[in-house]
Write an enzyme that holds these catalytic residues in place. Structure first.
Site, PDB file in Angstrom:
ATOM      1  N   GLU A  36     -12.102 -89.684 -15.319  1.00  0.00           N
ATOM      2  CA  GLU A  36     -10.990 -88.717 -15.182  1.00  0.00           C
ATOM      3  C   GLU A  36     -10.675 -88.556 -16.502  1.00  0.00           C
ATOM      4  O   GLU A  36     -10.423 -89.827 -17.925  1.00  0.00           O
ATOM      5  CB  GLU A  36      -9.307 -89.154 -15.023  1.00  0.00           C
ATOM      6  CG  GLU A  36      -7.726 -87.786 -15.720  1.00  0.00           C
ATOM      7  CD  GLU A  36      -6.826 -89.140 -14.825  1.00  0.00           C
ATOM      8  OE1 GLU A  36      -6.760 -89.667 -14.014  1.00  0.00           O
ATOM      9  OE2 GLU A  36      -6.433 -88.252 -15.215  1.00  0.00           O
ATOM     10  N   ARG A 262     -14.628-103.676  -7.863  1.00  0.00           N
ATOM     11  CA  ARG A 262     -15.050-102.967  -9.733  1.00  0.00           C
ATOM     12  C   ARG A 262     -15.338-104.495 -11.183  1.00  0.00           C
ATOM     13  O   ARG A 262     -15.133-105.303 -10.165  1.00  0.00           O
ATOM     14  CB  ARG A 262     -13.755-102.463 -10.161  1.00  0.00           C
ATOM     15  CG  ARG A 262     -13.086-103.612 -10.065  1.00  0.00           C
ATOM     16  CD  ARG A 262     -11.241-102.975 -10.803  1.00  0.00           C
ATOM     17  NE  ARG A 262     -11.317-103.466 -11.747  1.00  0.00           N
ATOM     18  CZ  ARG A 262     -10.429-101.693 -12.661  1.00  0.00           C
ATOM     19  NH1 ARG A 262     -10.682-100.914 -12.118  1.00  0.00           N
ATOM     20  NH2 ARG A 262     -10.898-102.198 -13.317  1.00  0.00           N
ATOM     21  N   LYS A 272      -7.647 -97.562 -19.093  1.00  0.00           N
ATOM     22  CA  LYS A 272      -7.891 -97.041 -19.910  1.00  0.00           C
ATOM     23  C   LYS A 272      -6.044 -97.079 -20.599  1.00  0.00           C
ATOM     24  O   LYS A 272      -6.032 -97.017 -21.872  1.00  0.00           O
ATOM     25  CB  LYS A 272      -8.109 -95.423 -19.363  1.00  0.00           C
ATOM     26  CG  LYS A 272      -9.983 -95.230 -19.385  1.00  0.00           C
ATOM     27  CD  LYS A 272      -9.784 -93.915 -18.783  1.00  0.00           C
ATOM     28  CE  LYS A 272      -9.618 -93.626 -17.398  1.00  0.00           C
ATOM     29  NZ  LYS A 272     -10.487 -92.339 -16.802  1.00  0.00           N
TER      30      LYS A 272
HETATM   31  P1  ATP Z   1      -8.422 -96.777 -15.249  1.00  0.00           P
HETATM   32  O1  ATP Z   1      -8.543 -98.202 -14.520  1.00  0.00           O
HETATM   33  O2  ATP Z   1      -9.763 -97.745 -16.443  1.00  0.00           O
HETATM   34  O3  ATP Z   1      -8.125 -95.621 -15.855  1.00  0.00           O
HETATM   35  P2  ATP Z   1      -9.946 -94.914 -13.895  1.00  0.00           P
HETATM   36  O4  ATP Z   1     -10.467 -95.474 -12.421  1.00  0.00           O
HETATM   37  O5  ATP Z   1      -8.373 -94.478 -13.554  1.00  0.00           O
HETATM   38  O6  ATP Z   1      -9.981 -95.899 -14.691  1.00  0.00           O
HETATM   39  P3  ATP Z   1     -11.830 -92.733 -13.797  1.00  0.00           P
HETATM   40  O7  ATP Z   1     -12.004 -92.331 -14.638  1.00  0.00           O
HETATM   41  O8  ATP Z   1     -11.647 -92.417 -13.080  1.00  0.00           O
HETATM   42  O9  ATP Z   1     -11.218 -94.009 -14.097  1.00  0.00           O
HETATM   43  O10 ATP Z   1     -13.027 -93.526 -13.451  1.00  0.00           O
HETATM   44  C1  ATP Z   1     -14.200 -92.938 -13.146  1.00  0.00           C
HETATM   45  C2  ATP Z   1     -15.196 -93.532 -12.277  1.00  0.00           C
HETATM   46  O11 ATP Z   1     -15.136 -94.890 -12.675  1.00  0.00           O
HETATM   47  C3  ATP Z   1     -14.445 -93.998 -10.560  1.00  0.00           C
HETATM   48  O12 ATP Z   1     -15.287 -93.704  -9.882  1.00  0.00           O
HETATM   49  C4  ATP Z   1     -13.742 -95.275 -11.396  1.00  0.00           C
HETATM   50  O13 ATP Z   1     -13.759 -95.642  -9.820  1.00  0.00           O
HETATM   51  C5  ATP Z   1     -15.356 -96.511 -11.602  1.00  0.00           C
HETATM   52  N1  ATP Z   1     -14.306 -97.229 -12.412  1.00  0.00           N
HETATM   53  C6  ATP Z   1     -13.439 -96.977 -13.171  1.00  0.00           C
HETATM   54  N2  ATP Z   1     -12.995 -98.864 -13.532  1.00  0.00           N
HETATM   55  C7  ATP Z   1     -14.741 -99.404 -13.271  1.00  0.00           C
HETATM   56  C8  ATP Z   1     -14.607-100.651 -13.643  1.00  0.00           C
HETATM   57  N3  ATP Z   1     -13.945-101.035 -14.380  1.00  0.00           N
HETATM   58  N4  ATP Z   1     -15.774-101.682 -12.216  1.00  0.00           N
HETATM   59  C9  ATP Z   1     -16.438-100.292 -11.726  1.00  0.00           C
HETATM   60  N5  ATP Z   1     -16.392 -99.128 -12.100  1.00  0.00           N
HETATM   61  C10 ATP Z   1     -14.834 -98.503 -12.595  1.00  0.00           C
HETATM   62 MG    MG Z   2      -8.748 -92.612 -11.922  1.00  0.00          MG
END
Ligand code: ATP
Ligand code: MG
Length: 555
Positions: A36, A262, A272
């Site tokens: 995102e 994760r 983020k």
């Molecule tokens: P955040 O919690 O930092 O906002 P998010 O999951 O909302 O992270 P996205 O941009 O939606 O961020 O993530 C893109 C991809 O990266 C998704 O498939 C998510 O599952 C993966 N991802 C995000 N954080 C991690 C992590 N700590 N370890 C592994 N994969 C991750």
């Molecule tokens: Mg997300």
């Protein structure tokens, strides 16, 4: 730590992909990385990128980069550009054009209408607070919304008017009609569309209703013919909903969702929202401040993409949550830079040394290898009467085991002669401002006669060295789990006040004068450093400490 085997370990997702190819379920696999664009990518995302792009790459498949852009309020073009750059820097190329979930808004809207026509979606007027009450909780079933039994005609009309912008934000929502008593809360008539009068970075002002993540993700996967939709464990409970939409819509394919744990890294935050807070509230100097856990920060700090890929391979892929030690990431970058970074000398806290028995005006050009093991050529270092050593390398009252310079003692200057400290010159306050030394002319490249000199210290010539700034970065948090603040506190309470020490007036050897952005070095005895990509230029050199030579945390 052992090096990984040359064939990558068969973690469960590799096994699934291989089995699906062998059985002929798929002839080619297609994965996607779906960020995102509401912030910069962090080290956790690197795990997902290496996994998704890696699985595709090693099996001759494809991986898409798809921006999951359903929430215009939090998203920005700046983040899109940064994410693309980070994925490329990590060494991956997405297949085809960049994709956006918003590319599918027309299709999703048409599918929403089909669900309404099939009696499987309805417009609900409950306020968000009411909807929460009706939803029940983990132990109690929810209650049906009073709007659940609206006629198809009424729902079609209301949805059309939502789309046309007749209602304010939050006044209505389109919900899937599934089961308000479902034990899995995600199936309790989840929201498909919200009203949000907001400008979208891709679709402009075309829409004032936006699809939810759940109504978008699986169908986007289906449209792109994704075979393995890989996400983190928190989406496991969404899988039944992911499948419900695919089962109830005329999608071109049925992708399958798989979850993995994760990455959690100690001494850091990977959310983020928190990273944005650190930026917005000025705790750091931007998303790429070298102390951040973002990929752009690691890059600016001097991490190589190879070291991050190696780290992601080493940590493996499982379905159980664990916390990885920051020392593992630091090990990976040290290992890479030890092998690949040229050596140089930089004196961080200069102390002037005059070699009293070295002829005035004489200069010897010493040649030193750039690397002790790799053939990287040589660098020139002019040796003459005046030079700098580090203030820490001379002590009047040394602790036991101190192998550097002491009054009357000898030490070797790296790649040069053995010198002896004869006299220290002090200022009015008693601070040592200069050392008068003598050198033994018979010690270049050989041991002195009749005595052992143990210590070797680094140095630079006074006249030909270049002044520079050195930024000593350390971990941003001094608690292994920064999220666990004091009672009532936050992660901000755990910020390490010494995470950045700026040293000015450092002296770098002449070969460093032409260091280019992100060029990496081992500063002998000091650590690994790189030229800062934002602030360093010829005439104003700035070096960032990537990592110390050895792991001294927790000691
Ligand atoms: P955040 O919690 O930092 O906002 P998010 O999951 O909302 O992270 P996205 O941009 O939606 O961020 O993530 C893109 C991809 O990266 C998704 O498939 C998510 O599952 C993966 N991802 C995000 N954080 C991690 C992590 N700590 N370890 C592994 N994969 C991750
Ligand atoms: Mg997300």
């Amino acid at each position: 730590m052992n090096k990984p085997e040359s064939t990558p370990p068969a973690h469960f997702l590799r096994q699934i992909v291989q089995a699906d190819l062998q059985s002929g379920k798929h002839t080619k696999i297609v994965t996607r990385f779906p960020p995102e664009p509401n912030g910069y990518l962090h080290i956790g995302h690197a795990k997902s990128i290496c996994l998704n792009f890696g699985l595709a790459q090693e099996s001759g498949g494809e991986c898409h980069l798809r921006f999951d852009d359903t929430n215009p309020a939090k998203e920005e073009q700046e983040y899109i550009d940064a994410i693309k750059q980070d994925v490329e820097w990590l060494g991956f190329k997405w297949s085809g054009d960049i994709r956006y979930a918003s590319d599918y808004f027309d299709q999703l809207h048409a599918w929403a209408i089909e669900l309404i026509k099939a009696g499987k979606a309805y417009v609900c007027d409950l306020t968000p607070e009411q909807a929460r009450e009706y939803r029940g909780n983990l132990t109690e079933p929810g209650k049906n919304s009073p709007f659940r039994d609206r006629s198809v005609e009424e729902n079609l009309d209301l949805f059309a008017r939502m789309t046309a912008g007749e209602f304010p934000d939050g006044a209505k929502a389109l919900r899937a009609k599934i089961d308000m008593a479902a034990p899995n809360m995600n199936l309790r008539d989840p929201i498909m569309y919200r009203i949000r009068h907001a400008h979208h970075h891709q679709t402009g002002d075309k829409w004032c209703i936006y699809p939810s993540y759940d109504f978008t993700h699986g169908q986007s996967d289906a449209i792109e013919l994704i075979t393995h939709s890989i996400c983190t464990l928190e989406f496991e409970d969404h899988r039944p909903l992911y499948e419900w939409f695919l089962d109830n819509l005329p999608v071109p394919a049925k992708p399958r969702q798989y979850e993995f744990a994760r990455l959690n890294l100690n001494y850091t935050v990977t959310s983020k929202r928190k990273l944005k807070q650190l930026v917005d509230e000025g705790y750091v100097d931007g998303w790429d401040d070298p102390r951040m856990s973002t990929l752009s920060a690691f890059r600016r700090r001097g991490y190589t993409s190879a070291s991050i890929r190696e780290f992601c391979e080493r940590i493996g892929v499982t379905r159980s949550d664990a916390v990885v030690d920051m020392g593992m990431l630091e090990f990976c970058i040290r290992d890479d830079l030890d092998n690949n970074a040229p050596r140089a000398m930089c004196v961080l806290r200069p102390l002037k040394v005059t070699i009293t028995n070295y002829p005035e005006g004489q200069v010897e050009n010493l040649s030193l290898p750039r690397h002790p093991k790799q053939d990287m050529g040589e660098r020139m270092l002019p040796f003459s009467r005046e030079l700098y050593i580090d203030q820490d390398d001379y002590m009047v009252d040394p602790p036991k085991g101190y192998k550097r310079l002491v009054p009357g003692g000898e030490v070797r200057l790296r790649g040069s002669y053995v010198i002896r400290a004869d006299e220290a010159i002090t200022d009015a306050e008693g601070n040592i401002v200069e050392l008068l030394c003598s050198y033994d002319p018979d010690t270049l490249g050989k041991n002195p006669e009749g005595r052992k000199v143990k210590g070797v210290i680094h140095w630079v010539p006074a006249a030909d060295s270049v002044e520079c700034e050195v930024r000593l970065y350390d971990r941003l948090f001094n608690a292994a789990n920064p999220d666990k603040g004091e009672e009532g506190g936050t992660f901000l309470d755990n910020i390490n006040p010494d995470s950045l020490v700026v040293l000015k007036g450092c002296r770098a050897e002449p070969s460093l004068a032409t260091a280019t952005a992100e060029e990496r070095f081992q500063f002998e005895r000091e650590g690994y450093f790189c030229a800062d990509s934002k602030d360093s230029r010829p005439g104003n050199l700035v070096f960032n400490r990537t990592v110390t030579l050895r792991d001294s945390w927790g000691q």
